[in-house]
Enzyme design. Structure first.
Site, PDB file in Angstrom:
ATOM      1  CE  LYS A  76      12.670  -7.163  -3.227  1.00 27.94           C
ATOM      2  NZ  LYS A  76      11.687  -6.088  -2.963  1.00 27.94           N
ATOM      3  CB  SER A 151       8.894  -7.661  -0.733  1.00 23.05           C
ATOM      4  OG  SER A 151       9.362  -6.621  -1.600  1.00 23.05           O
ATOM      5  CB  SER A 175       9.147  -3.507  -0.550  1.00 24.91           C
ATOM      6  OG  SER A 175       7.884  -4.112  -0.530  1.00 24.91           O
TER       7      SER A 175
END
Length: 482
Positions: A76, A151, A175
Protein backbone atom coordinates in the site's frame (compact mmCIF):
# COMPACT_ATOMS: atom_id res chain seq x y z
CA UNK A 1 1.60 -17.80 -13.95
CA UNK A 2 -2.03 -18.06 -12.88
CA UNK A 3 -2.17 -17.07 -9.23
CA UNK A 4 -5.77 -18.36 -9.03
CA UNK A 5 -4.47 -21.93 -9.40
CA UNK A 6 -1.70 -21.90 -6.82
CA UNK A 7 -0.85 -20.94 -3.26
CA UNK A 8 2.21 -19.76 -1.37
CA UNK A 9 3.49 -23.20 -0.33
CA UNK A 10 3.26 -24.75 -3.81
CA UNK A 11 4.83 -21.69 -5.43
CA UNK A 12 7.66 -21.79 -2.87
CA UNK A 13 8.29 -25.46 -3.69
CA UNK A 14 8.48 -24.66 -7.42
CA UNK A 15 11.04 -21.92 -6.73
CA UNK A 16 13.14 -24.14 -4.45
CA UNK A 17 13.13 -27.01 -6.96
CA UNK A 18 14.14 -24.71 -9.82
CA UNK A 19 10.99 -25.51 -11.78
CA UNK A 20 10.37 -21.76 -11.75
CA UNK A 21 12.69 -18.79 -11.18
CA UNK A 22 11.84 -15.61 -9.30
CA UNK A 23 12.86 -13.62 -12.38
CA UNK A 24 10.35 -15.48 -14.58
CA UNK A 25 7.66 -15.17 -11.91
CA UNK A 26 8.25 -11.44 -11.42
CA UNK A 27 8.30 -10.78 -15.19
CA UNK A 28 4.96 -12.54 -15.64
CA UNK A 29 3.51 -10.74 -12.61
CA UNK A 30 4.49 -7.28 -13.87
CA UNK A 31 3.24 -8.08 -17.39
CA UNK A 32 -0.18 -9.00 -15.98
CA UNK A 33 -0.27 -5.88 -13.77
CA UNK A 34 0.53 -3.62 -16.74
CA UNK A 35 -1.99 -5.43 -18.93
CA UNK A 36 -4.81 -4.93 -16.40
CA UNK A 37 -3.83 -1.65 -14.75
CA UNK A 38 -5.81 0.48 -17.18
CA UNK A 39 -9.02 -1.33 -16.22
CA UNK A 40 -8.40 -2.12 -12.51
CA UNK A 41 -6.04 0.77 -11.67
CA UNK A 42 -4.72 -0.97 -8.58
CA UNK A 43 -1.21 0.56 -8.80
CA UNK A 44 0.20 4.06 -8.50
CA UNK A 45 3.82 2.92 -8.99
CA UNK A 46 5.19 -0.21 -10.66
CA UNK A 47 8.71 -1.05 -9.51
CA UNK A 48 11.02 -0.92 -12.55
CA UNK A 49 13.79 -2.60 -10.52
CA UNK A 50 11.69 -5.59 -9.44
CA UNK A 51 12.92 -7.96 -12.18
CA UNK A 52 16.53 -7.00 -11.43
CA UNK A 53 15.92 -7.69 -7.71
CA UNK A 54 14.32 -11.05 -8.51
CA UNK A 55 17.31 -12.00 -10.67
CA UNK A 56 19.66 -11.20 -7.76
CA UNK A 57 17.59 -13.47 -5.48
CA UNK A 58 17.84 -16.30 -8.05
CA UNK A 59 21.63 -15.85 -8.26
CA UNK A 60 21.99 -15.90 -4.47
CA UNK A 61 19.70 -18.95 -4.35
CA UNK A 62 16.09 -19.30 -3.16
CA UNK A 63 16.07 -19.74 0.61
CA UNK A 64 14.26 -23.06 1.31
CA UNK A 65 13.51 -21.91 4.87
CA UNK A 66 11.85 -18.62 3.85
CA UNK A 67 8.48 -19.10 2.20
CA UNK A 68 8.55 -15.58 0.71
CA UNK A 69 11.97 -15.94 -0.92
CA UNK A 70 11.50 -14.80 -4.54
CA UNK A 71 7.74 -14.16 -4.17
CA UNK A 72 6.31 -10.92 -5.70
CA UNK A 73 4.34 -8.76 -3.23
CA UNK A 74 2.51 -5.41 -3.45
CA UNK A 75 2.61 -2.62 -0.85
CA UNK A 76 0.00 0.00 0.00
CA UNK A 77 1.33 3.43 -0.91
CA UNK A 78 1.44 4.69 2.69
CA UNK A 79 4.30 2.32 3.60
CA UNK A 80 7.54 4.20 3.04
CA UNK A 81 10.18 2.70 0.75
CA UNK A 82 13.65 3.83 -0.34
CA UNK A 83 13.37 2.41 -3.85
CA UNK A 84 9.91 3.68 -4.80
CA UNK A 85 7.91 6.85 -4.26
CA UNK A 86 5.48 6.96 -1.34
CA UNK A 87 2.59 9.30 -2.12
CA UNK A 88 -0.22 8.23 0.26
CA UNK A 89 -2.32 8.93 -2.90
CA UNK A 90 -2.02 12.66 -2.17
CA UNK A 91 -0.82 15.64 -4.17
CA UNK A 92 0.93 16.63 -0.94
CA UNK A 93 3.44 13.76 -1.41
CA UNK A 94 3.29 13.35 -5.19
CA UNK A 95 7.08 13.11 -5.63
CA UNK A 96 8.16 12.02 -2.16
CA UNK A 97 10.78 9.26 -1.73
CA UNK A 98 11.70 8.15 1.78
CA UNK A 99 15.26 7.86 3.11
CA UNK A 100 14.34 4.65 4.98
CA UNK A 101 12.13 1.58 4.64
CA UNK A 102 9.16 0.81 6.89
CA UNK A 103 9.87 -2.01 9.36
CA UNK A 104 7.45 -4.37 7.58
CA UNK A 105 9.26 -3.63 4.30
CA UNK A 106 12.62 -4.43 5.92
CA UNK A 107 11.25 -7.71 7.28
CA UNK A 108 9.86 -8.76 3.90
CA UNK A 109 13.14 -7.80 2.21
CA UNK A 110 15.01 -9.99 4.70
CA UNK A 111 12.58 -12.80 3.86
CA UNK A 112 13.46 -12.40 0.15
CA UNK A 113 10.18 -10.90 -1.09
CA UNK A 114 10.15 -8.92 -4.36
CA UNK A 115 8.16 -5.67 -4.32
CA UNK A 116 6.33 -5.20 -7.62
CA UNK A 117 4.76 -1.84 -6.81
CA UNK A 118 2.81 0.53 -4.60
CA UNK A 119 -0.99 0.29 -4.64
CA UNK A 120 -3.65 2.98 -4.86
CA UNK A 121 -5.59 4.03 -1.78
CA UNK A 122 -7.85 6.74 -0.38
CA UNK A 123 -5.72 9.81 0.30
CA UNK A 124 -3.90 9.43 3.64
CA UNK A 125 -6.07 6.31 4.19
CA UNK A 126 -9.20 8.43 4.62
CA UNK A 127 -12.09 6.77 2.83
CA UNK A 128 -14.03 3.57 2.21
CA UNK A 129 -13.99 3.30 -1.58
CA UNK A 130 -10.55 4.32 -3.00
CA UNK A 131 -12.33 7.18 -4.78
CA UNK A 132 -10.50 9.78 -2.68
CA UNK A 133 -7.12 9.18 -4.33
CA UNK A 134 -5.58 12.24 -5.96
CA UNK A 135 -4.38 10.12 -8.91
CA UNK A 136 -6.77 7.30 -9.85
CA UNK A 137 -9.99 5.47 -8.98
CA UNK A 138 -9.39 1.77 -8.39
CA UNK A 139 -12.10 -0.59 -9.63
CA UNK A 140 -13.42 -3.85 -8.24
CA UNK A 141 -12.28 -6.84 -10.38
CA UNK A 142 -15.67 -8.53 -9.85
CA UNK A 143 -17.48 -5.62 -11.49
CA UNK A 144 -15.47 -2.71 -12.87
CA UNK A 145 -18.40 -0.33 -12.28
CA UNK A 146 -18.16 -0.89 -8.52
CA UNK A 147 -15.67 0.21 -5.86
CA UNK A 148 -13.13 -2.18 -4.28
CA UNK A 149 -13.69 -0.64 -0.84
CA UNK A 150 -11.11 1.40 0.99
CA UNK A 151 -8.85 2.76 2.02
CA UNK A 152 -6.69 -0.23 0.98
CA UNK A 153 -8.67 -0.75 -2.24
CA UNK A 154 -5.62 -1.11 -4.49
CA UNK A 155 -4.02 -3.78 -2.28
CA UNK A 156 -7.29 -5.75 -2.16
CA UNK A 157 -8.00 -5.38 -5.89
CA UNK A 158 -4.57 -6.59 -7.03
CA UNK A 159 -4.93 -9.82 -5.02
CA UNK A 160 -8.55 -10.26 -6.11
CA UNK A 161 -7.57 -9.82 -9.79
CA UNK A 162 -4.91 -12.52 -9.45
CA UNK A 163 -2.07 -10.09 -10.16
CA UNK A 164 -0.17 -11.06 -7.00
CA UNK A 165 -0.57 -13.72 -4.33
CA UNK A 166 -0.24 -11.29 -1.41
CA UNK A 167 -0.16 -7.59 -0.52
CA UNK A 168 -0.01 -5.34 2.53
CA UNK A 169 -2.59 -2.77 3.56
CA UNK A 170 -3.36 -0.70 6.65
CA UNK A 171 -6.51 -0.70 8.76
CA UNK A 172 -7.61 2.30 10.86
CA UNK A 173 -11.37 1.68 10.95
CA UNK A 174 -11.83 -1.25 8.58
CA UNK A 175 -9.52 -0.37 5.70
CA UNK A 176 -8.26 -3.96 5.28
CA UNK A 177 -11.38 -5.94 6.15
CA UNK A 178 -13.99 -3.92 4.22
CA UNK A 179 -12.10 -4.00 0.88
CA UNK A 180 -11.33 -7.69 1.49
CA UNK A 181 -15.08 -8.29 1.79
CA UNK A 182 -15.89 -6.22 -1.31
CA UNK A 183 -13.28 -8.00 -3.47
CA UNK A 184 -13.65 -11.56 -2.16
CA UNK A 185 -10.22 -12.04 -0.56
CA UNK A 186 -8.85 -12.66 2.95
CA UNK A 187 -7.82 -9.57 4.92
CA UNK A 188 -6.46 -9.54 8.49
CA UNK A 189 -6.22 -6.58 10.86
CA UNK A 190 -3.89 -7.84 13.61
CA UNK A 191 -4.16 -6.84 17.27
CA UNK A 192 -3.01 -3.26 17.86
CA UNK A 193 0.71 -3.52 18.60
CA UNK A 194 1.22 -6.92 16.93
CA UNK A 195 2.87 -5.31 13.85
CA UNK A 196 5.21 -2.30 13.93
CA UNK A 197 3.79 0.97 12.55
CA UNK A 198 7.29 2.39 11.95
CA UNK A 199 7.27 3.73 8.41
CA UNK A 200 3.48 3.76 8.05
CA UNK A 201 2.28 7.30 7.25
CA UNK A 202 0.07 7.98 10.27
CA UNK A 203 -3.66 8.68 10.13
CA UNK A 204 -4.93 7.73 13.62
CA UNK A 205 -1.99 6.56 15.73
CA UNK A 206 -4.05 4.68 18.33
CA UNK A 207 -6.02 2.86 15.60
CA UNK A 208 -3.64 2.18 12.65
CA UNK A 209 -2.46 -1.40 12.02
CA UNK A 210 -0.66 -2.92 9.04
CA UNK A 211 -1.99 -6.27 7.85
CA UNK A 212 -1.98 -8.81 4.99
CA UNK A 213 -4.26 -9.51 2.02
CA UNK A 214 -4.14 -12.97 0.43
CA UNK A 215 -6.36 -15.31 -1.58
CA UNK A 216 -6.63 -17.87 1.23
CA UNK A 217 -6.37 -18.08 5.02
CA UNK A 218 -3.14 -20.10 5.31
CA UNK A 219 -1.21 -17.74 3.02
CA UNK A 220 -2.44 -14.89 5.21
CA UNK A 221 -1.05 -16.59 8.32
CA UNK A 222 2.32 -17.07 6.60
CA UNK A 223 2.51 -13.36 5.75
CA UNK A 224 1.62 -12.28 9.29
CA UNK A 225 4.43 -14.57 10.53
CA UNK A 226 6.94 -12.41 8.63
CA UNK A 227 5.70 -8.92 9.55
CA UNK A 228 4.69 -9.43 13.21
CA UNK A 229 6.88 -8.75 16.23
CA UNK A 230 8.34 -6.08 18.46
CA UNK A 231 10.21 -3.14 16.97
CA UNK A 232 12.36 -0.78 19.03
CA UNK A 233 11.42 2.06 16.65
CA UNK A 234 7.74 1.76 17.63
CA UNK A 235 6.94 2.26 21.30
CA UNK A 236 3.41 0.87 20.76
CA UNK A 237 4.60 -2.44 19.29
CA UNK A 238 4.07 -5.36 21.64
CA UNK A 239 6.78 -7.41 23.34
CA UNK A 240 4.52 -10.49 23.22
CA UNK A 241 6.05 -13.55 21.61
CA UNK A 242 4.94 -14.17 18.03
CA UNK A 243 3.67 -17.73 17.50
CA UNK A 244 3.68 -19.56 14.17
CA UNK A 245 0.23 -18.55 12.96
CA UNK A 246 0.11 -21.34 10.36
CA UNK A 247 0.94 -24.08 12.87
CA UNK A 248 -2.15 -26.04 13.95
CA UNK A 249 -4.35 -24.11 11.51
CA UNK A 250 -6.07 -27.35 10.48
CA UNK A 251 -7.19 -28.40 13.99
CA UNK A 252 -10.84 -27.54 13.32
CA UNK A 253 -13.38 -25.70 15.46
CA UNK A 254 -14.87 -28.52 17.52
CA UNK A 255 -15.59 -27.20 21.00
CA UNK A 256 -15.11 -23.52 20.08
CA UNK A 257 -17.72 -21.08 21.39
CA UNK A 258 -18.62 -18.39 18.85
CA UNK A 259 -20.71 -15.31 19.63
CA UNK A 260 -23.03 -13.68 17.09
CA UNK A 261 -23.91 -10.11 18.22
CA UNK A 262 -27.50 -9.12 17.42
CA UNK A 263 -26.46 -5.47 16.89
CA UNK A 264 -24.40 -6.53 13.84
CA UNK A 265 -27.45 -8.01 12.11
CA UNK A 266 -29.72 -4.97 12.52
CA UNK A 267 -31.87 -2.97 10.11
CA UNK A 268 -28.95 -1.38 8.26
CA UNK A 269 -27.59 -4.75 7.09
CA UNK A 270 -28.85 -5.99 3.70
CA UNK A 271 -30.99 -9.19 3.84
CA UNK A 272 -28.60 -11.17 1.60
CA UNK A 273 -25.71 -10.34 3.98
CA UNK A 274 -27.69 -11.54 7.02
CA UNK A 275 -28.59 -14.74 5.19
CA UNK A 276 -24.93 -15.45 4.31
CA UNK A 277 -23.86 -14.93 7.93
CA UNK A 278 -26.64 -17.18 9.26
CA UNK A 279 -25.51 -19.88 6.79
CA UNK A 280 -21.92 -19.42 8.01
CA UNK A 281 -23.18 -19.91 11.59
CA UNK A 282 -24.84 -23.19 10.51
CA UNK A 283 -21.58 -24.30 8.88
CA UNK A 284 -19.71 -23.72 12.14
CA UNK A 285 -22.36 -25.61 14.11
CA UNK A 286 -22.04 -28.55 11.70
CA UNK A 287 -18.28 -28.56 12.35
CA UNK A 288 -18.77 -28.89 16.11
CA UNK A 289 -18.68 -25.25 17.26
CA UNK A 290 -21.31 -23.57 19.41
CA UNK A 291 -22.83 -20.37 17.98
CA UNK A 292 -24.98 -18.22 20.25
CA UNK A 293 -26.50 -14.75 20.03
CA UNK A 294 -24.99 -12.08 22.32
CA UNK A 295 -25.24 -8.33 22.75
CA UNK A 296 -22.59 -5.62 22.29
CA UNK A 297 -24.85 -2.69 23.20
CA UNK A 298 -22.38 0.18 22.92
CA UNK A 299 -21.03 -0.72 19.48
CA UNK A 300 -23.89 1.27 17.92
CA UNK A 301 -22.03 4.42 19.02
CA UNK A 302 -18.78 3.25 17.42
CA UNK A 303 -18.97 5.28 14.19
CA UNK A 304 -19.65 8.54 16.05
CA UNK A 305 -16.89 7.98 18.60
CA UNK A 306 -14.41 6.86 15.94
CA UNK A 307 -14.81 9.89 13.68
CA UNK A 308 -14.21 12.24 16.62
CA UNK A 309 -11.16 10.35 17.93
CA UNK A 310 -9.54 9.32 14.62
CA UNK A 311 -10.09 12.78 13.08
CA UNK A 312 -8.54 14.37 16.16
CA UNK A 313 -5.45 12.19 15.78
CA UNK A 314 -5.37 12.94 12.04
CA UNK A 315 -5.53 16.66 12.74
CA UNK A 316 -2.40 16.31 14.87
CA UNK A 317 -0.57 13.85 12.59
CA UNK A 318 -1.11 15.89 9.43
CA UNK A 319 0.25 19.12 10.94
CA UNK A 320 3.69 18.16 9.61
CA UNK A 321 2.57 18.67 5.98
CA UNK A 322 3.15 22.41 5.86
CA UNK A 323 5.25 23.00 2.73
CA UNK A 324 8.41 23.64 4.76
CA UNK A 325 10.26 20.35 5.20
CA UNK A 326 9.16 18.02 2.40
CA UNK A 327 6.29 17.36 0.03
CA UNK A 328 4.19 19.80 -1.98
CA UNK A 329 4.81 23.54 -1.58
CA UNK A 330 2.40 26.08 -3.03
CA UNK A 331 4.03 28.50 -5.51
CA UNK A 332 3.81 32.31 -5.45
CA UNK A 333 3.27 32.80 -1.74
CA UNK A 334 3.71 36.19 -0.05
CA UNK A 335 4.59 35.22 3.53
CA UNK A 336 4.80 32.28 5.96
CA UNK A 337 1.09 32.22 6.77
CA UNK A 338 0.26 32.35 3.07
CA UNK A 339 2.61 29.38 2.51
CA UNK A 340 0.87 27.30 5.16
CA UNK A 341 -2.66 28.12 4.02
CA UNK A 342 -2.06 27.74 0.28
CA UNK A 343 0.04 24.58 0.60
CA UNK A 344 -2.54 22.78 2.74
CA UNK A 345 -5.51 24.10 0.73
CA UNK A 346 -4.02 22.97 -2.58
CA UNK A 347 -2.20 19.85 -1.37
CA UNK A 348 -4.99 18.09 0.54
CA UNK A 349 -8.16 16.66 -1.01
CA UNK A 350 -11.67 17.42 0.26
CA UNK A 351 -12.03 14.36 2.52
CA UNK A 352 -8.69 14.98 4.23
CA UNK A 353 -9.60 18.63 4.83
CA UNK A 354 -12.99 17.57 6.20
CA UNK A 355 -11.42 15.24 8.75
CA UNK A 356 -8.74 17.75 9.76
CA UNK A 357 -11.50 20.27 10.44
CA UNK A 358 -13.59 17.76 12.43
CA UNK A 359 -10.51 16.84 14.47
CA UNK A 360 -9.34 20.39 15.06
CA UNK A 361 -12.85 21.37 16.18
CA UNK A 362 -13.08 18.35 18.52
CA UNK A 363 -9.75 19.28 20.13
CA UNK A 364 -10.52 22.97 20.51
CA UNK A 365 -10.88 24.48 23.98
CA UNK A 366 -14.66 24.83 23.77
CA UNK A 367 -15.27 21.33 22.37
CA UNK A 368 -12.70 19.03 23.98
CA UNK A 369 -14.83 18.03 26.99
CA UNK A 370 -18.04 17.92 24.97
CA UNK A 371 -16.78 15.74 22.09
CA UNK A 372 -13.29 14.25 22.48
CA UNK A 373 -13.66 13.23 26.14
CA UNK A 374 -17.12 11.77 25.56
CA UNK A 375 -15.90 9.79 22.55
CA UNK A 376 -13.02 8.42 24.65
CA UNK A 377 -15.54 7.28 27.29
CA UNK A 378 -17.60 5.52 24.61
CA UNK A 379 -14.42 3.78 23.44
CA UNK A 380 -13.89 2.42 26.96
CA UNK A 381 -17.49 1.17 27.08
CA UNK A 382 -17.02 -0.64 23.76
CA UNK A 383 -13.80 -2.25 25.05
CA UNK A 384 -15.72 -3.41 28.16
CA UNK A 385 -18.50 -4.88 25.98
CA UNK A 386 -15.98 -7.01 24.08
CA UNK A 387 -14.19 -8.08 27.27
CA UNK A 388 -17.48 -9.22 28.77
CA UNK A 389 -18.31 -11.39 25.73
CA UNK A 390 -14.79 -12.85 25.56
CA UNK A 391 -15.14 -14.16 29.13
CA UNK A 392 -17.53 -16.79 27.74
CA UNK A 393 -16.68 -17.03 24.04
CA UNK A 394 -13.58 -17.79 21.97
CA UNK A 395 -14.57 -15.77 18.89
CA UNK A 396 -17.12 -13.29 17.64
CA UNK A 397 -18.55 -13.58 14.12
CA UNK A 398 -20.28 -10.76 12.22
CA UNK A 399 -20.77 -9.53 8.69
CA UNK A 400 -17.77 -7.46 7.54
CA UNK A 401 -19.86 -4.85 5.73
CA UNK A 402 -23.54 -3.91 5.65
CA UNK A 403 -23.72 -4.39 1.85
CA UNK A 404 -21.75 -5.67 -1.11
CA UNK A 405 -19.64 -3.27 -3.21
CA UNK A 406 -21.57 -0.19 -4.34
CA UNK A 407 -21.22 1.57 -7.68
CA UNK A 408 -18.48 4.13 -8.29
CA UNK A 409 -19.85 7.62 -7.59
CA UNK A 410 -22.93 6.27 -5.79
CA UNK A 411 -21.96 7.42 -2.29
CA UNK A 412 -19.04 9.80 -2.85
CA UNK A 413 -21.27 12.89 -2.62
CA UNK A 414 -22.60 11.90 0.82
CA UNK A 415 -19.86 11.71 3.49
CA UNK A 416 -22.24 10.38 6.17
CA UNK A 417 -23.37 7.49 3.95
CA UNK A 418 -19.71 6.71 3.22
CA UNK A 419 -18.76 6.78 6.92
CA UNK A 420 -21.46 4.21 7.74
CA UNK A 421 -19.74 1.66 5.46
CA UNK A 422 -17.31 0.96 8.32
CA UNK A 423 -19.99 0.58 11.00
CA UNK A 424 -19.26 -3.14 11.50
CA UNK A 425 -15.46 -2.90 11.42
CA UNK A 426 -14.82 0.26 13.48
CA UNK A 427 -15.62 -1.29 16.92
CA UNK A 428 -12.72 -3.74 16.42
CA UNK A 429 -10.27 -0.83 15.96
CA UNK A 430 -11.70 1.05 18.92
CA UNK A 431 -11.02 -2.01 21.08
CA UNK A 432 -7.62 -2.79 19.49
CA UNK A 433 -8.69 -6.37 18.70
CA UNK A 434 -7.67 -8.66 15.83
CA UNK A 435 -10.26 -9.11 13.07
CA UNK A 436 -10.27 -10.93 9.74
CA UNK A 437 -12.60 -10.89 6.75
CA UNK A 438 -12.97 -13.90 4.48
CA UNK A 439 -15.34 -14.75 1.60
CA UNK A 440 -18.73 -16.12 2.78
CA UNK A 441 -21.04 -15.84 -0.22
CA UNK A 442 -22.16 -13.82 -3.21
CA UNK A 443 -25.04 -11.53 -4.09
CA UNK A 444 -25.64 -10.48 -7.70
CA UNK A 445 -22.13 -11.65 -8.57
CA UNK A 446 -20.45 -9.59 -5.82
CA UNK A 447 -18.63 -11.10 -2.80
CA UNK A 448 -19.94 -11.06 0.77
CA UNK A 449 -17.48 -10.96 3.70
CA UNK A 450 -17.58 -12.79 7.05
CA UNK A 451 -15.73 -11.06 9.90
CA UNK A 452 -14.11 -13.10 12.68
CA UNK A 453 -13.00 -11.17 15.80
CA UNK A 454 -10.69 -12.61 18.44
CA UNK A 455 -9.27 -11.86 21.86
CA UNK A 456 -6.19 -9.58 21.95
CA UNK A 457 -3.18 -11.34 20.36
CA UNK A 458 -5.24 -14.45 19.55
CA UNK A 459 -4.92 -14.31 15.77
CA UNK A 460 -4.22 -18.07 15.82
CA UNK A 461 -7.80 -18.92 16.78
CA UNK A 462 -9.13 -16.60 14.07
CA UNK A 463 -6.95 -18.30 11.45
CA UNK A 464 -7.99 -21.74 12.70
CA UNK A 465 -11.71 -20.89 12.47
CA UNK A 466 -11.26 -19.13 9.12
CA UNK A 467 -9.38 -22.11 7.69
CA UNK A 468 -12.08 -24.54 8.86
CA UNK A 469 -14.79 -22.45 7.18
CA UNK A 470 -12.73 -22.11 4.01
CA UNK A 471 -12.10 -25.88 3.77
CA UNK A 472 -15.84 -26.56 3.99
CA UNK A 473 -17.00 -23.95 1.46
CA UNK A 474 -15.91 -23.01 -2.04
CA UNK A 475 -16.35 -19.22 -2.03
CA UNK A 476 -12.57 -18.63 -2.05
CA UNK A 477 -12.22 -20.78 -5.19
CA UNK A 478 -14.44 -18.50 -7.27
CA UNK A 479 -12.62 -15.83 -9.28
CA UNK A 480 -13.58 -12.65 -11.16
CA UNK A 481 -13.78 -12.80 -14.95
CA UNK A 482 -11.85 -9.69 -15.90
Amino acid sequence: MNYFDTDLESLHNQLVSGELTSEELTKQTIEKIKEQNESVQAYLTINDKAIEQAKAIDEAGIDPDSIFSGIPIALKDNLVTKEMKTTAASKMLENFTSIFDATVVEKLKAAGAVFVGKTNMDEFAMGSSTENSAFATTRNPWNLDTVPGGSSGGSAATVSAGQVLASLGSDTGGSIRQPAAFTGVVGMKPTYGRVSRWGLIAFGSSFDQIGPFTRNVKDNAHLLNVIAGHDEHDATSSLKEVPDFAEGIDQGVKGLKIALPKEFLGDGVKPEIKEAIQKAAETYKSLGATVEEVSLPNTKYGVMAYYVLASSEASSNLERFDGIRYGFRAPEVKNLEDLYVKTRSEGFGDEVKRRIMIGTFSLSAGSFDKYFKQAAKVRTKIINDFQKVFKDYDLIMTPTATSTAFKIGEESSDPMEMYLNDALTIPVNLAGLPGMSLPAGFSNGLPIGLQLIGRPFDEKTIYRAGYAFEQNTDFHKQTPAL
